[in-house]
Design an enzyme around this catalytic site. Structure first.
Site, PDB file in Angstrom:
ATOM      1  N   CYS A 264       0.832  -1.209   0.000  1.00  0.00           N
ATOM      2  CA  CYS A 264       0.000   0.000   0.000  1.00  0.00           C
ATOM      3  C   CYS A 264       0.868   1.261   0.000  1.00  0.00           C
ATOM      4  O   CYS A 264       1.562   1.531  -0.973  1.00  0.00           O
ATOM      5  CB  CYS A 264      -0.961  -0.055   1.180  1.00  0.00           C
ATOM      6  SG  CYS A 264      -2.249   1.223   1.151  1.00  0.00           S
ATOM      7  N   HIS A 348      -3.790  -5.309  -0.521  1.00  0.00           N
ATOM      8  CA  HIS A 348      -3.496  -5.846   0.813  1.00  0.00           C
ATOM      9  C   HIS A 348      -3.501  -7.373   0.790  1.00  0.00           C
ATOM     10  O   HIS A 348      -4.549  -7.998   0.940  1.00  0.00           O
ATOM     11  CB  HIS A 348      -4.522  -5.325   1.825  1.00  0.00           C
ATOM     12  CG  HIS A 348      -4.295  -3.916   2.221  1.00  0.00           C
ATOM     13  ND1 HIS A 348      -3.618  -3.555   3.369  1.00  0.00           N
ATOM     14  CD2 HIS A 348      -4.608  -2.758   1.596  1.00  0.00           C
ATOM     15  CE1 HIS A 348      -3.546  -2.243   3.447  1.00  0.00           C
ATOM     16  NE2 HIS A 348      -4.140  -1.731   2.382  1.00  0.00           N
ATOM     17  N   GLU A 350      -2.581  -9.329   3.007  1.00  0.00           N
ATOM     18  CA  GLU A 350      -2.992  -9.860   4.315  1.00  0.00           C
ATOM     19  C   GLU A 350      -4.504  -9.758   4.506  1.00  0.00           C
ATOM     20  O   GLU A 350      -5.053 -10.302   5.471  1.00  0.00           O
ATOM     21  CB  GLU A 350      -2.270  -9.109   5.433  1.00  0.00           C
ATOM     22  CG  GLU A 350      -2.951  -7.850   5.940  1.00  0.00           C
ATOM     23  CD  GLU A 350      -3.009  -6.721   4.932  1.00  0.00           C
ATOM     24  OE1 GLU A 350      -3.813  -5.789   5.121  1.00  0.00           O
ATOM     25  OE2 GLU A 350      -2.256  -6.744   3.937  1.00  0.00           O
TER      26      GLU A 350
END
Length: 373
Positions: A264, A348, A350
């Site tokens: 990001c 992202h 994750e």
């Protein structure tokens, strides 16, 4: 049932009911298309100075708990939803969404046409807005909305970052046992905190990493003094270009040949440190259903996204190559240095909330550290 209004900088007014704290808040109004994970979204530091519109109509039906957070506080400036269920129902629920917002002094509004609002944001772009609850004043709200300077040029990474270094030791969550505590780490990773989400750190510790988290303004010398095997560049809010302290540190660290991985804002900072430029997007990417293609394998992944700035693919220097692209709008999603072991991803991997299909990028980071050893 207290009244609430949302007034956009273009003069559009939405009237609804308050679902949080009384008062007012100002920020950039954006929309997120995720169907689940409202608690993780609210506590994501990347939403600092942003008022989040959730496009899914029913928000709050599973309540709130103390585990599903990405930080210790709510970072979103406000919340906009269509409908708040009267009853929350989940075995992990500890309080209602409305109670949660009120406890953290966050203004929220429900019972407005979020489809209309989303169309406005898509057509005109993300814009300043004011949420006002309790005592409402449309003229004052419009004045406040138009006073918001916008996120371009706003350095927020150092605002939300930790102030002291710390070691993160929590692993990924399991339904039966909760969060694990991995032992015997094989790698030492230093993570810059530009507004890091906890699930990023958990995925590193779960893969055998000792993770030392440093404040955003830490220098390359401070990082190297810890003798890490790799450096992680976290997500975060605001415009990457004013973060000259981060760009300087990243440039120096990458030149040493130490493996680096950015997500990001960290992705954008790696791009800037390598000679590329960034741009402000019209309305950004916020959601958990964004298709991204891996340029090398041609495989398509469904990803979680949250960003309003992007690395400009037309400005990449010769030592940066494209690794991933968005299939929504063709924007750049991933880059890798051709001369150093450094790479990054705009979305992202994750998730939290969202799919975990991109988690292989964490494994790639581990492989780079093992190769260097």
């Amino acid at each position: 049932m207290q009244p609430a209004i949302l007034v956009l900088a273009d003069g559009t007014v939405f009237k609804g009911i308050s679902i949080g704290a009384p008062g007012h808040t100002v920020g950039e109004v954006v929309f997120n298309t995720a169907m689940t994970g409202y608690q993780e979204i609210l506590t994501d530091p990347s939403y600092t100075r942003q008022i989040v519109t959730l496009t899914y109509p029913h928000i709050g039906n599973t309540g709130v708990n103390s585990e599903d957070v990405e930080a210790d506080e709510i970072y979103a400036a406000g919340l906009i939803i269509r409908d708040l269920p009267l009853i929350e129902s989940n075995w992990r629920s500890e309080q209602s969404l409305s109670e949660y917002l009120s406890e953290h002094h966050i203004v929220g509004i429900a019972d407005i046409d979020t489809r209309k609002l989303t169309r406005i944001l898509r057509e005109k772009g993300a814009q300043g807005g004011c949420l006002m609850a309790g005592e409402v004043d449309e003229a004052k709200a419009l004045e406040l909305a138009r006073s918001f300077p916008g996120l371009a040029g706003m350095d927020l990474a150092k605002v939300v970052s930790c102030t002291q270094p710390y070691v993160f030791e929590e692993g990924e969550w399991d339904l039966a046992t909760g969060y694990s505590k991995p032992v015997d780490p094989q790698h030492h990773v230093v993570a810059f905190d530009y507004g890091v989400k906890r699930n990023i750190l958990r995925m590193l510790t779960q893969r055998g990493c000792k993770v030392t988290v440093l404040p955003a303004q830490s220098t390359a010398e401070q990082v190297l003094a810890l003798n890490p095997d790799g450096v992680f560049l976290s997500n975060g809010p605001g415009d990457p270009e004013p973060c000259d302290y981060a760009i300087t540190a990243i440039r120096a660290l990458v030149e040493t040949g130490i493996p680096a991985f950015g997500i990001c804002l960290g992705h954008q900072l790696l791009g800037l440190a390598s000679g590329a430029k960034t741009v402000k997007m019209k309305f950004g990417h916020h959601g958990a259903n964004h298709p991204v293609q891996d340029v090398d394998s041609k495989q398509v992944y469904i990803t979680s996204q949250n960003h309003g700035f992007a690395v400009d693919a037309a400005t990449l220097p010769a030592n940066l190559r494209v690794t991933h692209v968005s299939l929504f709008d063709g924007s750049l999603q991933g880059i890798a240095r051709t001369d150093k072991p450094a790479f990054s991803f705009q979305g992202h991997p994750e998730a939290s909330p969202g799919p975990h299909e991109m988690s292989y990028l964490f494994d790639r980071f581990i492989e780079l550290m093992e190769k260097r050893k």
